[in-house]
Enzyme design. Structure first.
Site, PDB file in Angstrom:
ATOM      1  N   HIS A 284       0.846  -1.193   0.000  1.00 21.78           N
ATOM      2  CA  HIS A 284       0.000   0.000   0.000  1.00 21.78           C
ATOM      3  C   HIS A 284       0.885   1.249   0.000  1.00 21.78           C
ATOM      4  CE1 HIS A 284      -3.607  -2.334   0.807  1.00 21.78           C
ATOM      5  NE2 HIS A 284      -3.027  -2.877   1.887  1.00 21.78           N
TER       6      HIS A 284
ATOM      7  N   HIS B 161      -4.456   0.367  -5.240  1.00 20.28           N
ATOM      8  CA  HIS B 161      -5.822  -0.127  -5.037  1.00 20.28           C
ATOM      9  C   HIS B 161      -6.867   0.970  -5.162  1.00 20.28           C
ATOM     10  CE1 HIS B 161      -3.187  -2.923  -2.545  1.00 20.28           C
ATOM     11  NE2 HIS B 161      -3.671  -3.704  -3.504  1.00 20.28           N
TER      12      HIS B 161
ATOM     13  N   MET C  14     -10.074   2.226  -2.563  1.00 20.86           N
ATOM     14  CA  MET C  14      -9.317   2.465  -1.322  1.00 20.86           C
ATOM     15  C   MET C  14      -8.967   3.953  -1.236  1.00 20.86           C
ATOM     16  SD  MET C  14      -6.086   0.308   0.181  1.00 20.86           S
ATOM     17  CE  MET C  14      -5.436   0.624   1.804  1.00 20.86           C
TER      18      MET C  14
ATOM     19  N   CYS D 167      -4.866   4.981  -1.967  1.00 23.53           N
ATOM     20  CA  CYS D 167      -3.793   4.019  -2.146  1.00 23.53           C
ATOM     21  C   CYS D 167      -3.651   3.796  -3.646  1.00 23.53           C
ATOM     22  CB  CYS D 167      -4.114   2.703  -1.435  1.00 23.53           C
ATOM     23  SG  CYS D 167      -2.948   1.371  -1.799  1.00 23.53           S
TER      24      CYS D 167
END
Length: 265
Positions: A205, A253, A258, A250
């Site tokens: 991440h 993602h 996210m 992120c």
């Protein structure tokens, strides 16, 4: 002369004892402030602003009495207790000075108040009122931290440092069940606070701020991560000094939703 010296020694010991008792009382007052805040105590200012650190204690007390509004004060015990103690000390000091003068000894004032301690009491009174009165979460939190510090015996110079009441919020990267989210995904902090993002699950991440959704004057590069967090438990911490709303995501993602939001008050 021997009797006079013995009396002076006893008075010095008495002043020292009262000082220790006062410190205990200030700690209890800080605790009472939390209870008062919960139950909605009356909200009138209880102290004046004092800027000259060379004032004597009598002048400080007169300034408080002159500037305080009429009616009940929220924490009057701080000022009144100090007034009573100052009056007693002045009386003892006058008696001691007369005895020393009659004995022909060099005079030494032991009843004079400590201006620094008086200023600390006045600031503590102000901070406790702010805890109860202020509509700002950040103002209440900072005031409570400074009041607790003063009650614990810290100096004004220490509790008034910019970072004294700063806090750090924690955000997980990835939920415990592996879901691709920030936990929590919305947080609010105060200016000067920091946020620590911890790589939790389903990495790697990172934290990248949306350049179209950050306050003016803040650059994306200055607050975003350069790389990725691969190992569980790895962290990224950033301090925020500019108030406003921030949106971040992120990068690996983002398509999975996210996203996070940060408000700096």
């Amino acid at each position: 002369r021997s009797r006079t010296a013995t009396g002076a020694s006893a008075e010095i010991e008495l002043i020292s004892t009262r000082s220790r008792l006062l410190n205990k009382m200030l700690y209890k007052i800080a605790v009472c402030a939390l209870i008062a805040a919960t139950h909605g105590a009356p909200t009138l200012d209880a102290a004046a602003t004092v800027s000259d650190g060379h004032w004597g204690s009598d002048e400080l007390l007169e300034a408080v009495e002159h500037d305080a509004p009429h009616g009940r004060e929220l924490f009057p015990m701080l000022i009144r207790a100090h007034k009573v103690r100052a009056s007693r000390d002045r009386a003892r000091s006058a008696s001691h000075t007369a005895d020393v003068a009659r004995a022909g000894e060099p005079m030494m004032s032991i009843g004079d108040k400590n201006p620094a301690k008086t200023l600390e009491m006045l600031q503590l009174n102000d901070e406790l009122n702010t805890v109860v009165k202020s509509d700002s979460m950040c103002s209440r939190r900072h005031a409570m931290a400074r009041a607790a510090g003063l009650a614990a015996g810290l100096a004004m110079a220490q509790v008034n440092k910019p970072g004294f009441a700063a806090a750090t919020k924690m955000v997980k990267l990835g939920a415990d069940n592996g879901q691709l989210v920030f936990v929590p995904d919305e947080i609010e902090i105060c200016k000067g606070d920091s946020v620590t993002w911890t790589n939790n699950k389903a990495g790697p991440h990172n934290v990248v701020f949306d350049e179209e959704a950050i306050p003016e004057g803040v650059t994306q590069e200055s607050i975003s991560m350069d790389g990725l967090l691969n190992d569980e438990g790895a962290t990224f911490t950033k301090k925020f000094d500019v108030a406003g709303s921030y949106a971040y995501y992120c990068e690996p993602h983002r398509g999975a939703g996210m996203n996070g939001a940060l408000t700096v008050a």
